[in-house]
Scaffold this motif. Structure first.
Motif, PDB file in Angstrom:
ATOM      1  N   ILE A 167     -28.165 -34.444   7.551  1.00 61.38           N
ATOM      2  CA  ILE A 167     -29.157 -34.457   8.623  1.00 61.38           C
ATOM      3  C   ILE A 167     -30.053 -35.683   8.430  1.00 61.38           C
ATOM      4  N   ALA A 168     -30.147 -36.518   9.452  1.00 58.21           N
ATOM      5  CA  ALA A 168     -30.901 -37.774   9.338  1.00 58.21           C
ATOM      6  C   ALA A 168     -32.379 -37.527   9.108  1.00 58.21           C
ATOM      7  N   GLU A 169     -33.027 -38.450   8.409  1.00 59.61           N
ATOM      8  CA  GLU A 169     -34.452 -38.297   8.102  1.00 59.61           C
ATOM      9  C   GLU A 169     -35.311 -38.289   9.362  1.00 59.61           C
ATOM     10  N   ASN A 170     -34.848 -38.926  10.417  1.00 57.18           N
ATOM     11  CA  ASN A 170     -35.615 -38.975  11.664  1.00 57.18           C
ATOM     12  C   ASN A 170     -35.182 -37.895  12.659  1.00 57.18           C
ATOM     13  N   ALA A 171     -34.353 -36.954  12.218  1.00 54.12           N
ATOM     14  CA  ALA A 171     -33.920 -35.863  13.089  1.00 54.12           C
ATOM     15  C   ALA A 171     -35.128 -35.044  13.542  1.00 54.12           C
ATOM     16  N   ALA A 172     -35.116 -34.636  14.809  1.00 57.36           N
ATOM     17  CA  ALA A 172     -36.193 -33.797  15.342  1.00 57.36           C
ATOM     18  C   ALA A 172     -35.956 -32.360  14.883  1.00 57.36           C
ATOM     19  N   ILE A 173     -36.889 -31.830  14.089  1.00 56.11           N
ATOM     20  CA  ILE A 173     -36.720 -30.516  13.461  1.00 56.11           C
ATOM     21  C   ILE A 173     -37.844 -29.584  13.895  1.00 56.11           C
ATOM     22  N   LEU A 174     -37.471 -28.382  14.327  1.00 54.85           N
ATOM     23  CA  LEU A 174     -38.436 -27.371  14.760  1.00 54.85           C
ATOM     24  C   LEU A 174     -38.395 -26.185  13.810  1.00 54.85           C
ATOM     25  N   ASP A 175     -39.561 -25.831  13.264  1.00 56.59           N
ATOM     26  CA  ASP A 175     -39.717 -24.646  12.424  1.00 56.59           C
ATOM     27  C   ASP A 175     -40.274 -23.532  13.315  1.00 56.59           C
ATOM     28  N   ILE A 176     -39.437 -22.554  13.648  1.00 59.15           N
ATOM     29  CA  ILE A 176     -39.812 -21.488  14.572  1.00 59.15           C
ATOM     30  C   ILE A 176     -40.561 -20.400  13.817  1.00 59.15           C
ATOM     31  N   GLY A 177     -41.825 -20.165  14.192  1.00 57.38           N
ATOM     32  CA  GLY A 177     -42.647 -19.204  13.466  1.00 57.38           C
ATOM     33  C   GLY A 177     -43.039 -19.766  12.116  1.00 57.38           C
ATOM     34  N   THR A 178     -43.775 -20.860  12.150  1.00 57.68           N
ATOM     35  CA  THR A 178     -43.995 -21.662  10.932  1.00 57.68           C
ATOM     36  C   THR A 178     -44.885 -20.992   9.899  1.00 57.68           C
ATOM     37  N   GLY A 179     -45.706 -20.006  10.327  1.00 58.31           N
ATOM     38  CA  GLY A 179     -46.547 -19.300   9.357  1.00 58.31           C
ATOM     39  C   GLY A 179     -47.538 -20.217   8.684  1.00 58.31           C
ATOM     40  N   ASN A 180     -47.435 -20.340   7.366  1.00 59.18           N
ATOM     41  CA  ASN A 180     -48.367 -21.186   6.605  1.00 59.18           C
ATOM     42  C   ASN A 180     -47.877 -22.624   6.454  1.00 59.18           C
ATOM     43  N   ALA A 181     -46.789 -22.970   7.108  1.00 58.34           N
ATOM     44  CA  ALA A 181     -46.246 -24.336   7.136  1.00 58.34           C
ATOM     45  C   ALA A 181     -45.692 -24.808   5.795  1.00 58.34           C
TER      46      ALA A 181
END
Length: 235
Positions: A75-89
């Protein structure tokens, strides 16, 4: 997730296989926004007092396993990544430390978002975006992600006492909208088996692989109390 002692997070000190059981499934306060708002209000107070970020959903190994897969999948370093329900991050922090640069976390809990922003600020990660948003009602705002990651959010939606069936349907549709064609979806669940998740995400997704999780044996049979799967979005 038993009443009076409910938490799908799991602290780092607990064995992962002890955090979920077959009895956990069904309507629960864990599926309500009020529960999470209260939980993150407490974690926010604790963080401000002593700098403790709180519990890690399914433990540190749940993050490491996904990161290992991301490395293997290149997975490329610049890939757009979404954390669903991120909580405390905390997972966003780990992703950033791993070199990923295009990160977003969302959560429908205002207290979670405030906690997440405080945690990211403490880590000097001001380029990571966190938004207060219900994934089921993103109104088309979430688009173009290369990777979407869920550790327990689909589980919580499945426990909603009001309308879990509709919530699960909306989740799949929201996920389809959020991911690019051939984008990846990583899900970690303690409520759903591999077979159930394969059926749930059969339309619009292609199964890629199952990630190894702790196994158990009981009555001569073996199984996994946590399921971690990777899917690919297909049009």
């Amino acid at each position: 997730m038993e009443d009076g002692n409910e938490s799908p997070h799991g602290s780092t000190s607990e064995p992962e296989e002890d955090r979920c059981s077959e009895e956990d499934f069904g309507p629960s306060k864990l599926g309500t926004k009020e529960y999470w708002e209260d939980a993150y209000e407490k974690e926010l107070e604790t963080f401000k007092d002593i700098g403790d970020v709180g519990e890690i959903w399914f433990g540190e190994e749940s993050m490491s396993r996904v990161l290992r897969w991301m490395d293997k999948a290149k997975i490329a370093e610049n890939a757009a990544i979404l954390d669903i329900g991120t909580g405390n991050a905390v997972f966003l922090v780990e992703l950033a430390k791993h070199g990923y640069k295009n990160l977003m976390g969302i959560d429908y809990s205002a207290a979670s978002v405030e906690l997440a922003r405080n945690v990211l600020l403490a880590e000097d990660l001001m380029d990571v975006t966190v938004k207060e948003m219900d994934f089921l009602n993103g109104q088309g705002e979430l688009k173009g992600f290369d990777v979407c990651i869920d550790k327990g959010t689909f589980d919580a939606i499945s426990l909603n006492p009001d309308n879990a069936k509709e919530g699960k349907r909306l989740y799949v549709e929201a996920l389809k909208d959020a991911l690019k064609d051939k984008g990846f979806f990583s899900i970690t669940s303690c409520n759903w088996t591999k077979e159930q998740l394969l059926e749930r995400f059969s339309e619009g997704f292609e199964f890629v692989e199952e990630l190894p999780t702790p196994s158990f044996k009981f009555g001569g049979k073996s199984g996994n109390s946590v399921t971690a799967l990777i899917f690919k979005r297909v049009l």
